[in-house]
Design a protein around this motif. Structure first.
Motif, mmCIF file in Angstrom:
data_model
loop_
_atom_site.group_PDB
_atom_site.id
_atom_site.type_symbol
_atom_site.label_atom_id
_atom_site.label_comp_id
_atom_site.label_asym_id
_atom_site.label_seq_id
_atom_site.Cartn_x
_atom_site.Cartn_y
_atom_site.Cartn_z
ATOM 1 N N HIS A 83 -50.251 85.364 -57.850
ATOM 2 C CA HIS A 83 -50.663 85.608 -59.228
ATOM 3 C C HIS A 83 -51.772 84.642 -59.640
ATOM 4 O O HIS A 83 -52.623 84.985 -60.454
ATOM 5 C CB HIS A 83 -49.452 85.455 -60.165
ATOM 6 C CG HIS A 83 -48.513 86.629 -60.100
ATOM 7 N ND1 HIS A 83 -48.931 87.909 -60.341
ATOM 8 C CD2 HIS A 83 -47.180 86.704 -59.830
ATOM 9 C CE1 HIS A 83 -47.906 88.733 -60.227
ATOM 10 N NE2 HIS A 83 -46.832 88.026 -59.908
ATOM 11 N N GLY A 84 -51.717 83.439 -59.030
ATOM 12 C CA GLY A 84 -52.754 82.453 -59.358
ATOM 13 C C GLY A 84 -54.127 82.922 -58.922
ATOM 14 O O GLY A 84 -55.127 82.588 -59.525
ATOM 15 N N LYS A 85 -54.202 83.717 -57.859
ATOM 16 C CA LYS A 85 -55.484 84.230 -57.370
ATOM 17 C C LYS A 85 -55.948 85.463 -58.149
ATOM 18 O O LYS A 85 -57.116 85.820 -58.111
ATOM 19 C CB LYS A 85 -55.363 84.607 -55.896
ATOM 20 C CG LYS A 85 -55.138 83.422 -54.969
ATOM 21 C CD LYS A 85 -55.031 83.910 -53.538
ATOM 22 C CE LYS A 85 -54.800 82.754 -52.573
ATOM 23 N NZ LYS A 85 -54.668 83.243 -51.187
ATOM 24 N N LEU A 86 -55.005 86.099 -58.862
ATOM 25 C CA LEU A 86 -55.310 87.367 -59.503
ATOM 26 C C LEU A 86 -56.495 87.303 -60.471
ATOM 27 O O LEU A 86 -57.387 88.147 -60.400
ATOM 28 C CB LEU A 86 -54.060 87.905 -60.213
ATOM 29 C CG LEU A 86 -54.163 89.336 -60.753
ATOM 30 C CD1 LEU A 86 -54.475 90.307 -59.625
ATOM 31 C CD2 LEU A 86 -52.860 89.721 -61.440
ATOM 32 N N PRO A 87 -56.548 86.323 -61.365
ATOM 33 C CA PRO A 87 -57.697 86.290 -62.285
ATOM 34 C C PRO A 87 -59.037 86.199 -61.548
ATOM 35 O O PRO A 87 -60.002 86.862 -61.942
ATOM 36 C CB PRO A 87 -57.434 85.033 -63.124
ATOM 37 C CG PRO A 87 -55.951 84.870 -63.080
ATOM 38 C CD PRO A 87 -55.565 85.302 -61.699
ATOM 39 N N HIS A 88 -59.107 85.394 -60.479
ATOM 40 C CA HIS A 88 -60.349 85.263 -59.727
ATOM 41 C C HIS A 88 -60.693 86.573 -59.030
ATOM 42 O O HIS A 88 -61.860 86.997 -59.016
ATOM 43 C CB HIS A 88 -60.217 84.131 -58.701
ATOM 44 C CG HIS A 88 -61.458 83.926 -57.891
ATOM 45 N ND1 HIS A 88 -62.655 83.552 -58.453
ATOM 46 C CD2 HIS A 88 -61.692 84.078 -56.554
ATOM 47 C CE1 HIS A 88 -63.573 83.460 -57.515
ATOM 48 N NE2 HIS A 88 -63.019 83.775 -56.350
ATOM 49 N N GLU A 89 -59.687 87.232 -58.462
ATOM 50 C CA GLU A 89 -59.932 88.512 -57.803
ATOM 51 C C GLU A 89 -60.401 89.562 -58.798
ATOM 52 O O GLU A 89 -61.317 90.341 -58.529
ATOM 53 C CB GLU A 89 -58.661 88.980 -57.089
ATOM 54 C CG GLU A 89 -58.279 88.104 -55.890
ATOM 55 C CD GLU A 89 -56.901 88.436 -55.374
ATOM 56 O OE1 GLU A 89 -56.180 89.193 -56.062
ATOM 57 O OE2 GLU A 89 -56.546 87.929 -54.287
ATOM 58 N N GLN A 90 -59.768 89.577 -59.964
ATOM 59 C CA GLN A 90 -60.181 90.511 -60.998
ATOM 60 C C GLN A 90 -61.596 90.228 -61.468
ATOM 61 O O GLN A 90 -62.370 91.147 -61.746
ATOM 62 C CB GLN A 90 -59.209 90.446 -62.192
ATOM 63 C CG GLN A 90 -57.848 91.063 -61.924
ATOM 64 C CD GLN A 90 -57.948 92.549 -61.628
ATOM 65 O OE1 GLN A 90 -58.781 93.252 -62.201
ATOM 66 N NE2 GLN A 90 -57.118 93.044 -60.727
#
Length: 368
Positions: free
Chosen positions: A9-16
């Motif tokens: 989930h921590g990577k999700l904002p960057h991926e988005q």
């Protein structure tokens, strides 16, 4: 397991963020397709077809009116979908079949009826022609070149814009038709809007580099007491029928050498085509030509872009695009107020007034 999910989930904002960035990048890189879709409907006469159909037409109506091959219907749908999303046309849902309507944007592409006098179709066709588009696709190559050619246009076509128009009558006609359409539109907006007072007290006016005389004719029609003259190069003046049948006078000549005398001089979309040095020369010639009577006008009327004159995003974006494409086509540029003030001062003028009343363009009055 829980820690792994949290890490994911921590990577999700960057991926988005990257996904959003990739969408924006695709949209930007495919932006030319929107312009080409506009050019497609402009060439086909879609706006006129909708107008002739009473202001509303289904896809099948358009397909028939444009005499397209039966297999082209799905592609026409795609073209219209892009332009509906861009606000060029409107799509109204109906139970049997959706229909298309004109918007304020596409109404400016109509050449028939009452709207024909304000049509910008020739300008759109010019701006989307290979004459203009091909140099724009060669900006990187021109930037890497050794500087022999002054513009990307010259690098691609082997001659500058004015040389191309003078050598090839069809290109000259394309350019003159575009400028005439723009002149009819912008002078209509100026004379019937907030710019009308600009022509107060004037009894004579020279439209410098005025092409086939559309701007001068508009002024003469609205203000019959103003004696209007058009100055342009010989090949432009020679293209005008001898029996043009109006009160506007035409003079063949080079504005760099001579400008006929008048109370006021009009420079509509002229100075942005030239370098600062050439603009100063033109303005000095204008100063020599102005009859020195403030009571009778005694000024230059410039219709051009003043970068930063509007806070509206669409105007700012259009000014930036114009600055870029003008620099591709000519040695000129669009200027902000400080850049305008500088060339006015160098030409011997100290008083000017900017009225940002023409959308992304302004009226600049430069006084003796």
């Amino acid at each position: 397991m829980e820690k792994e999910q949290q890490a994911g989930h921590g990577k999700l904002p960057h991926e988005q963020l990257l996904l959003q960035a990739s969408t924006e990048l695709m949209n930007l890189s495919l932006g030319y397709a929107r312009s080409m879709a506009l050019g497609c409907t402009a060439k086909l006469g879609v706006a006129d077809a909708i107008h002739r159909a009473g202001g509303r037409a289904t896809l099948h109506d358009l397909h028939a009116a444009l005499s397209l091959h039966p297999t082209k219907l799905p592609f026409l749908r795609r073209v219209m979908r892009v332009l509906v999303a861009s606000g060029v046309f409107a799509q109204v849902e109906e139970e049997e079949e959706d229909h298309y309507r004109l918007t304020p944007v596409s109404s400016l592409l109509v050449t028939a009826g009452d709207g024909g006098g304000r049509s910008l179709l020739p300008l759109v066709l010019f701006q989307l022609s290979p004459l203009c588009v091909t140099p724009a696709t060669s900006m990187a190559e021109w930037l890497r070149s050794g500087g022999e050619e002054e513009t990307a246009f010259e690098m691609v076509h082997g001659v500058g814009l004015w040389g191309a128009c003078s050598r090839a009558p069809d290109l000259g006609e394309l350019f003159n038709d575009a400028m005439a359409a723009d002149s009819r539109f912008i002078m209509d907006m100026a004379i019937n809007g907030s710019g009308r007072q600009v022509f107060d007290k004037i009894t004579s006016m020279v439209d410098v580099a005025g092409g086939t005389g559309a701007a001068a004719r508009a002024v003469a029609a609205a203000f019959p007491h103003i004696k209007c003259t058009v100055l342009d190069l010989p090949h432009v003046i020679d293209s005008i029928p001898a029996d043009h049948g109006d009160v506007v006078q035409f003079v063949a000549g080079d504005m760099m050498d001579f400008i006929p005398k008048a109370d006021a001089l009009l420079l509509k979309f002229v100075l942005h085509d030239w370098s600062d040095e050439d603009c100063i020369k033109i303005l000095k010639r204008c100063k020599e030509a102005i009859i020195p009577s403030r009571a009778a006008g005694g000024k230059i009327i410039i219709i051009d872009v003043v970068v930063g004159s509007s806070s509206e995003a669409i105007c700012q974006g259009t000014q930036q695009l114009f600055d870029l494409i003008i620099s591709v086509l000519t040695p000129g540029k669009e200027r902000d107020e400080e850049e305008w003030r500088k060339i006015f001062k160098e030409a011997g003028f100290t008083k000017y007034k900017i009225s940002p009343v023409l959308g992304f363009r302004s009226i600049i009055e430069v006084f003796l």
